[in-house]
Design an enzyme around this catalytic site. Structure first.
Site, PDB file in Angstrom:
ATOM      1  N   ASN A  47       0.472  -1.302   0.121  1.00 24.66           N
ATOM      2  CA  ASN A  47      -0.016  -0.025  -0.107  1.00 24.66           C
ATOM      3  C   ASN A  47       0.551   1.220  -0.342  1.00 24.66           C
ATOM      4  OD1 ASN A  47      -1.825   2.313   0.137  1.00 24.66           O
ATOM      5  ND2 ASN A  47      -2.656   1.112   2.730  1.00 24.66           N
ATOM      6  N   GLU A 101      -6.009  -4.651  11.074  1.00 27.34           N
ATOM      7  CA  GLU A 101      -5.235  -3.800  10.533  1.00 27.34           C
ATOM      8  C   GLU A 101      -5.389  -2.924  12.107  1.00 27.34           C
ATOM      9  OE1 GLU A 101      -3.059  -2.709   6.864  1.00 27.34           O
ATOM     10  OE2 GLU A 101      -4.598  -1.015   7.224  1.00 27.34           O
ATOM     11  N   LYS A 104      -0.150   4.074  -0.116  1.00 29.73           N
ATOM     12  CA  LYS A 104      -0.557   5.694  -0.146  1.00 29.73           C
ATOM     13  C   LYS A 104      -0.379   6.641  -0.775  1.00 29.73           C
ATOM     14  CE  LYS A 104      -0.340   3.470   4.811  1.00 29.73           C
ATOM     15  NZ  LYS A 104      -0.537   2.792   6.151  1.00 29.73           N
ATOM     16  N   HIS A 146      -9.940   1.995   4.997  1.00 28.93           N
ATOM     17  CA  HIS A 146      -8.625   1.181   5.515  1.00 28.93           C
ATOM     18  C   HIS A 146      -8.904   2.962   6.668  1.00 28.93           C
ATOM     19  CE1 HIS A 146      -4.394   2.818   6.347  1.00 28.93           C
ATOM     20  NE2 HIS A 146      -3.827   1.886   5.611  1.00 28.93           N
ATOM     21  N   GLY A 184       1.744   2.518  11.439  1.00 31.45           N
ATOM     22  CA  GLY A 184       2.943   3.177  10.131  1.00 31.45           C
ATOM     23  C   GLY A 184       3.670   3.812  12.303  1.00 31.45           C
ATOM     24  N   SER A 186       2.601  -2.248  10.512  1.00 27.98           N
ATOM     25  CA  SER A 186       4.912  -2.056  10.656  1.00 27.98           C
ATOM     26  C   SER A 186       4.824  -2.915  10.533  1.00 27.98           C
ATOM     27  CB  SER A 186       4.499  -1.813  12.228  1.00 27.98           C
ATOM     28  OG  SER A 186       3.932  -0.523  12.531  1.00 27.98           O
ATOM     29  N   GLU A 233      -7.395   5.218   7.639  1.00 30.76           N
ATOM     30  CA  GLU A 233      -6.742   5.853   7.180  1.00 30.76           C
ATOM     31  C   GLU A 233      -7.969   7.487   6.264  1.00 30.76           C
ATOM     32  OE1 GLU A 233      -3.303   5.136   5.302  1.00 30.76           O
ATOM     33  OE2 GLU A 233      -2.299   4.758   7.376  1.00 30.76           O
TER      34      GLU A 233
HETATM   35  P1  PGA Z   1       2.467   0.400   7.381  1.00 32.29           P
HETATM   36  O1  PGA Z   1       1.221   0.588   7.278  1.00 32.29           O
HETATM   37  O2  PGA Z   1       2.696  -0.942   7.343  1.00 32.29           O
HETATM   38  O3  PGA Z   1       3.398   2.074   7.617  1.00 32.29           O
HETATM   39  O4  PGA Z   1       2.435   0.031   8.914  1.00 32.29           O
HETATM   40  C1  PGA Z   1       0.036  -0.669   6.856  1.00 32.29           C
HETATM   41  C2  PGA Z   1      -0.922  -0.299   5.682  1.00 32.29           C
HETATM   42  O5  PGA Z   1      -1.920   0.935   6.683  1.00 32.29           O
HETATM   43  O6  PGA Z   1      -1.910  -0.782   5.285  1.00 32.29           O
END
Ligand code: PGA
Length: 255
Positions: free
Chosen positions: A6, A174, A8, A98, A180, A214, A100
């Site tokens: 992903n 998630e 982003k 997601h 993140g 992460s 976010e």
């Molecule tokens: P991350 O993001 O690996 O940076 O934690 C995962 C995601 O949001 O899909």
């Protein structure tokens, strides 16, 4: 196994070409694909087409996913992108809900359900994201949150299945506190989710369970268990193509 990068809101054309250059050059991807292991990349909308053509020109068996889509079919929805447009660009599936999107763009459980219906009707594979915040975990509300996020989507899937849709659905657990942050869940957390899904939503849901939050080349082996985790959704670590290679080598070995 679905391994999803992903991206982003990252990457531009030059960076995309260099990324793929690092991953090209031998046929291990084809061998992994024959074992049912596939890399999907979810770039920002403007690069869906470019990424697809760069992948094809290097003969790589990667899939392209979108990070979002509009629930409406077409028309006066300024700034939106439809499922038909995604299909037209050769996109195979779409991330939905997601955290976010939920956190910064007010995406509701009902909207995620609407989008799932639209994606399935277009033959796009939905990757539906769900997961609790740290406060919700501390308050012992995990299962309540998972149910609230999953149930409306699940109803739509059952309806679409009744109407003959066979498009597979993936579910990405998630936990918001792991995205993140460098703080990952442990396998025990994922096992708990898997058995909750199996008990409450059936085998079809549990057998499409991915984990994200992460994940990197250090943590991935400890988060994987056959029959429990069917793939990973990776943000930060998969912005680095060498890390993609390290994760694949750790999990699946050189073919
Ligand atoms: P991350 O993001 O690996 O940076 O934690 C995962 C995601 O949001 O899909």
């Amino acid at each position: 196994m679905h391994m999803i990068a992903n991206w982003k809101m990252n990457m531009t054309r030059g960076e995309i070409a260099s990324y793929l250059d690092v991953l090209s050059g031998d046929d291990r991807w084809q061998a992994w694909k024959e074992r049912g292991i596939r890399l999907f990349i979810a770039p920002p909308y403007p690069y869906l087409d470019f990424l697809g053509s760069q992948i094809r020109s290097r003969n790589l068996p990667f899939g392209v996913l979108a990070q979002n889509m509009c629930a409406f079919e077409k028309g006066a929805y300024t700034g939106e992108v439809s499922g038909a447009m995604l299909r037209d660009l050769g996109v195979e599936g779409v991330l939905l809900g997601h955290s976010e999107r939920r956190q910064y763009f007010g995406e509701t459980d009902a909207a995620v359900a609407e989008k799932t219906t639209r994606a399935l009707s277009m033959g796009l594979m939905p990757v539906v994201c769900f997961g609790e915040t740290w406060e919700e975990r501390e308050a012992g509300r995990c299962t309540e949150v998972w149910n609230r996020q999953i149930e409306p989507v699940r109803e739509r899937i059952v309806k679409a299945r009744g109407e003959g849709t066979g498009t597979p659905v993936n579910w990405a657990y998630e936990p918001v506190w792991a995205i993140g942050t460098g703080r990952t869940a442990v396998l025990e957390n994922i096992r708990e989710v898997s058995s909750h899904l199996r008990k409450n939503f059936g085998d079809e849901v549990a057998s499409g369970l991915l984990y994200g939050g992460s994940v990197n080349d250090e943590s991935v082996s400890g988060l994987w268990e056959k029959g429990t985790v069917h793939g990973f959704l990776v943000g930060t670590a998969f912005l680095e193509p060498k890390c993609v290679l390290r994760v694949f080598d750790r999990l699946f070995g050189c073919p």
